[in-house]
Design a protein around this motif. Structure first.
Motif, mmCIF file in Angstrom:
data_model
loop_
_atom_site.group_PDB
_atom_site.id
_atom_site.type_symbol
_atom_site.label_atom_id
_atom_site.label_comp_id
_atom_site.label_asym_id
_atom_site.label_seq_id
_atom_site.Cartn_x
_atom_site.Cartn_y
_atom_site.Cartn_z
ATOM 1 N N TRP A 123 30.328 -85.665 -107.062
ATOM 2 C CA TRP A 123 31.389 -85.593 -106.060
ATOM 3 C C TRP A 123 31.990 -86.985 -105.833
ATOM 4 O O TRP A 123 33.201 -87.141 -105.760
ATOM 5 C CB TRP A 123 30.840 -85.007 -104.761
ATOM 6 N N LEU A 124 31.126 -87.998 -105.751
ATOM 7 C CA LEU A 124 31.610 -89.371 -105.583
ATOM 8 C C LEU A 124 32.453 -89.814 -106.774
ATOM 9 O O LEU A 124 33.488 -90.458 -106.610
ATOM 10 C CB LEU A 124 30.436 -90.331 -105.395
ATOM 11 N N GLU A 125 32.005 -89.481 -107.980
ATOM 12 C CA GLU A 125 32.755 -89.849 -109.185
ATOM 13 C C GLU A 125 34.158 -89.256 -109.145
ATOM 14 O O GLU A 125 35.125 -89.902 -109.536
ATOM 15 C CB GLU A 125 32.028 -89.372 -110.449
ATOM 16 N N GLU A 126 34.269 -88.024 -108.654
ATOM 17 C CA GLU A 126 35.562 -87.345 -108.585
ATOM 18 C C GLU A 126 36.450 -87.913 -107.467
ATOM 19 O O GLU A 126 37.636 -88.141 -107.663
ATOM 20 C CB GLU A 126 35.353 -85.851 -108.347
ATOM 21 N N LYS A 127 35.870 -88.155 -106.297
ATOM 22 C CA LYS A 127 36.653 -88.508 -105.120
ATOM 23 C C LYS A 127 36.876 -90.005 -104.916
ATOM 24 O O LYS A 127 37.900 -90.407 -104.386
ATOM 25 C CB LYS A 127 35.984 -87.956 -103.852
ATOM 26 N N TRP A 128 35.904 -90.831 -105.308
ATOM 27 C CA TRP A 128 35.996 -92.273 -105.057
ATOM 28 C C TRP A 128 36.783 -92.929 -106.184
ATOM 29 O O TRP A 128 36.217 -93.525 -107.098
ATOM 30 C CB TRP A 128 34.603 -92.869 -104.926
ATOM 31 N N VAL A 129 38.107 -92.855 -106.092
ATOM 32 C CA VAL A 129 38.958 -93.351 -107.167
ATOM 33 C C VAL A 129 39.385 -94.802 -106.960
ATOM 34 O O VAL A 129 39.856 -95.445 -107.891
ATOM 35 C CB VAL A 129 40.201 -92.443 -107.354
ATOM 36 N N PHE A 155 29.120 -90.161 -95.871
ATOM 37 C CA PHE A 155 29.934 -89.062 -96.373
ATOM 38 C C PHE A 155 29.463 -87.740 -95.789
ATOM 39 O O PHE A 155 28.269 -87.519 -95.604
ATOM 40 C CB PHE A 155 29.857 -89.002 -97.907
ATOM 41 N N ALA A 178 31.567 -81.392 -96.891
ATOM 42 C CA ALA A 178 32.732 -81.650 -97.741
ATOM 43 C C ALA A 178 32.317 -81.897 -99.191
ATOM 44 O O ALA A 178 33.025 -81.510 -100.121
ATOM 45 C CB ALA A 178 33.524 -82.841 -97.211
ATOM 46 N N ALA A 179 31.160 -82.514 -99.384
ATOM 47 C CA ALA A 179 30.662 -82.800 -100.732
ATOM 48 C C ALA A 179 30.010 -81.594 -101.379
ATOM 49 O O ALA A 179 29.639 -81.643 -102.547
ATOM 50 C CB ALA A 179 29.674 -83.963 -100.688
#
Length: 93
Positions: free
Chosen positions: A15-21, A76, A80-81
């Motif tokens: 989830w972090l890889e996808e959202k933390w851009v 976080f 949501a995650a």
């Protein structure tokens, strides 16, 4: 704090890889190494310093991502995650 299974930790990382851009630099020490802490914590709504259990009090599940260099933490929302499901409030007894 409830432990996260290895599957939950992997889901949190994905989830972090996808959202933390944005750039993943720590705002304190400029390091770029982060770790997902093993656990889901509860955040409760503030009620003037009183501890209220039950009722309409909101509780928010959260997990921490910590800088491996200085310990700075990001918080976080675990719902949501997709790590935990949102539950409906229980009826008063």
């Amino acid at each position: 704090m409830a432990d996260m299974s290895p599957e939950m930790q992997q889901k949190a990382l994905a989830w972090l890889e996808e959202k933390w851009v944005a750039d993943r630099v720590c705002p304190i020490c400029n390091a770029r190494t982060w770790s997902v802490q093993n656990g889901i914590a509860e955040l409760r709504e503030f009620s003037g310093g009183d501890l209220i259990v039950g009722g309409q009090q909101g509780i928010y599940p959260a997990y921490l991502v910590m800088c491996k260099n200085c310990g700075y933490m990001h918080l976080f929302n675990a719902i949501a995650a997709g790590l935990v499901e949102k539950s409906e409030p229980r009826a008063e007894r």
